[in-house]
Design an enzyme around this catalytic site. Structure first.
Site, short mmCIF file in Angstrom:
data_model
loop_
_atom_site.label_atom_id
_atom_site.label_comp_id
_atom_site.label_asym_id
_atom_site.label_seq_id
_atom_site.Cartn_x
_atom_site.Cartn_y
_atom_site.Cartn_z
N HIS A 50 10.78 -8.61 1.61
CA HIS A 50 10.04 -8.37 0.37
C HIS A 50 10.54 -7.09 -0.28
O HIS A 50 11.35 -6.37 0.28
CB HIS A 50 8.53 -8.35 0.63
CG HIS A 50 8.03 -7.22 1.48
ND1 HIS A 50 8.40 -7.05 2.80
CD2 HIS A 50 7.16 -6.20 1.20
CE1 HIS A 50 7.77 -6.00 3.30
NE2 HIS A 50 7.04 -5.46 2.35
N HIS A 105 9.19 -4.21 -1.24
CA HIS A 105 8.68 -2.84 -1.04
C HIS A 105 9.82 -1.91 -0.61
O HIS A 105 10.73 -2.31 0.11
CB HIS A 105 7.55 -2.82 -0.01
CG HIS A 105 6.22 -3.22 -0.58
ND1 HIS A 105 5.20 -3.77 0.17
CD2 HIS A 105 5.75 -3.15 -1.87
CE1 HIS A 105 4.16 -4.02 -0.62
NE2 HIS A 105 4.47 -3.66 -1.85
N ASP A 128 10.26 0.48 1.50
CA ASP A 128 10.63 0.73 2.90
C ASP A 128 11.45 -0.43 3.48
O ASP A 128 11.91 -0.35 4.62
CB ASP A 128 9.39 1.02 3.77
CG ASP A 128 8.32 -0.05 3.71
OD1 ASP A 128 8.17 -0.69 2.65
OD2 ASP A 128 7.60 -0.25 4.72
N HIS A 129 11.69 -1.46 2.66
CA HIS A 129 12.49 -2.61 3.12
C HIS A 129 13.79 -2.78 2.31
O HIS A 129 14.67 -3.53 2.73
CB HIS A 129 11.66 -3.90 3.06
CG HIS A 129 10.44 -3.83 3.94
ND1 HIS A 129 10.35 -4.50 5.13
CD2 HIS A 129 9.28 -3.12 3.81
CE1 HIS A 129 9.17 -4.23 5.70
NE2 HIS A 129 8.51 -3.39 4.91
N HIS A 150 0.91 -10.73 1.35
CA HIS A 150 1.11 -9.28 1.39
C HIS A 150 0.90 -8.62 0.01
O HIS A 150 1.41 -7.53 -0.23
CB HIS A 150 2.52 -9.00 1.91
CG HIS A 150 2.81 -7.55 2.14
ND1 HIS A 150 1.97 -6.72 2.84
CD2 HIS A 150 3.86 -6.76 1.75
CE1 HIS A 150 2.48 -5.49 2.87
NE2 HIS A 150 3.62 -5.49 2.20
N ASP A 195 6.14 -8.01 5.98
CA ASP A 195 4.77 -7.49 6.06
C ASP A 195 3.80 -8.59 5.64
O ASP A 195 4.05 -9.32 4.69
CB ASP A 195 4.60 -6.30 5.11
CG ASP A 195 5.45 -5.10 5.50
OD1 ASP A 195 6.17 -5.21 6.51
OD2 ASP A 195 5.41 -4.09 4.78
N HIS A 244 7.21 -1.78 12.61
CA HIS A 244 6.50 -1.42 11.39
C HIS A 244 5.14 -0.79 11.72
O HIS A 244 4.12 -1.09 11.11
CB HIS A 244 6.33 -2.67 10.50
CG HIS A 244 6.06 -2.37 9.04
ND1 HIS A 244 4.79 -2.15 8.57
CD2 HIS A 244 6.87 -2.27 7.97
CE1 HIS A 244 4.84 -1.94 7.26
NE2 HIS A 244 6.11 -2.01 6.87
ZN LIG Z 1 6.64 -2.25 4.86
ZN LIG Z 2 5.27 -4.12 2.39
#
Ligand SMILES: [Zn+2]
Ligand SMILES: [Zn+2]
Length: 306
Positions: free
Chosen positions: A63, A65, A67-68, A141, A211, A269
């Protein structure tokens, strides 16, 4: 095959844990490496490992976001100089991943010396490559987030040497035909190869989740997986808090492991609020409980063979 974690923190990096990235080394089935998510700093993490970016043939994004995905433009640029010259890359992810990469590269005037094929997922995805099949399903999510179910190719059974000797066929080059073809000819007679091989074996199933809070599609992705990678942003306290933020609590993951009959589970995570000692303490308490299913919390650079 081997799964290696280059980042195991949620949201923000910590001193010990980087943001999300997982490498799946496909040997012995294929020479390639597939990456799942590329959090910021992934290429720095990879410098501490023997993995070569030129061997990465596919990147799957769960996805959008940060942090990915925030490590993606840098890693793609470096791949040009680290063995990726002329080697095509397939980038699979949610709608918008192509625009994110192309915009970042064009505004920074970065030029790649290899082509990228983009596959943007809408609701779900079925994809095959090198005998592997990949299924993606949408999770829950807040923004589109996907779980990937990867099935390795079937391997043919070992050759029954005695049975071949019984028809007069001694070990030699002909055995390759018995191994690889459906039928083979010997002394003017046609034989079914499967009569001279053991049972073929299904390849292992690996489930890698983006997530998510608990949702029905999780079951499909995880069912009978030999190895599952799942988030547990919250590993203590109330479940409702985790789910309100569209994340999983450790108890949600345990339920999934039991219902989907997952063999081995790697949990990543974990919220950046937990330091190494917190995680170890909570791990001990969970492992001591009688109804806890088999699982491991993972750290950066942990590797698991499958
Ligand atoms: Zn994340
Ligand atoms: Zn996320």
């Amino acid at each position: 095959m081997e799964v290696t974690f280059f980042g195991t923190s949620a949201g923000l990096p910590t001193k010990e844990r980087n943001t999300q990235a997982i490498a799946l080394n496909l040997e012995p089935y294929s020479n390639s490496i597939w990456l799942f998510d590329v959090g910021e700093g992934t290429q720095h993490q990879i410098l501490h490992h023997s993995l070569k970016l030129g061997k990465v043939s596919h990147i799957f994004i769960t996805h959008m976001h940060g942090d990915h995905i925030f490590g993606l433009p840098g890693l793609l640029s470096s791949r040009s100089f680290q063995g990726g010259d002329g080697k095509p890359l397939t980038l699979i992810g949610p709608k918008g991943i192509k625009e994110f990469v192309e915009m970042s590269l064009s505004l920074s005037e970065s030029h790649l010396n290899y082509p990228i094929t983009y596959i943007e997922i809408d609701e779900d995805l079925s994809y095959s490559h090198d005998g592997f099949t990949v299924e993606a399903r949408i999770l829950n999510h807040g923004i589109p987030s996907y779980g990937y179910r990867i099935e390795a190719p079937e391997t043919t059974g070992t050759i029954n040497v005695q049975a071949l000797r019984d028809i007069g066929l001694e070990p030699g080059p002909k055995y390759q035909e018995v191994k690889l073809q459906d039928t083979f000819e010997y002394n003017g007679q046609l034989y079914q190869s499967q009569d001279f091989r053991g049972q073929s074996k299904k390849g292992p199933i690996i489930a890698i989740f983006g997530d998510t809070k608990p949702c029905a599609n999780e079951q499909y992705i995880a069912q009978y997986a030999d190895l599952m990678v799942h988030e547990a942003t919250y590993i203590e306290g109330e479940k409702t808090l985790a789910n309100n933020y569209h994340h999983s609590h450790i108890d949600d993951v345990f339920d999934l492991i039991k219902h989907a009959q997952v063999k081995h589970s790697l949990i990543t995570h974990l919220s950046n609020r937990y330091n190494v000692e917190d995680i170890e303490q909570i791990n001990q308490a969970l492992q001591n409980k009688a109804d806890t299913p088999q699982f491991s919390f993972v750290k950066d650079f942990d590797s698991f063979k499958i």
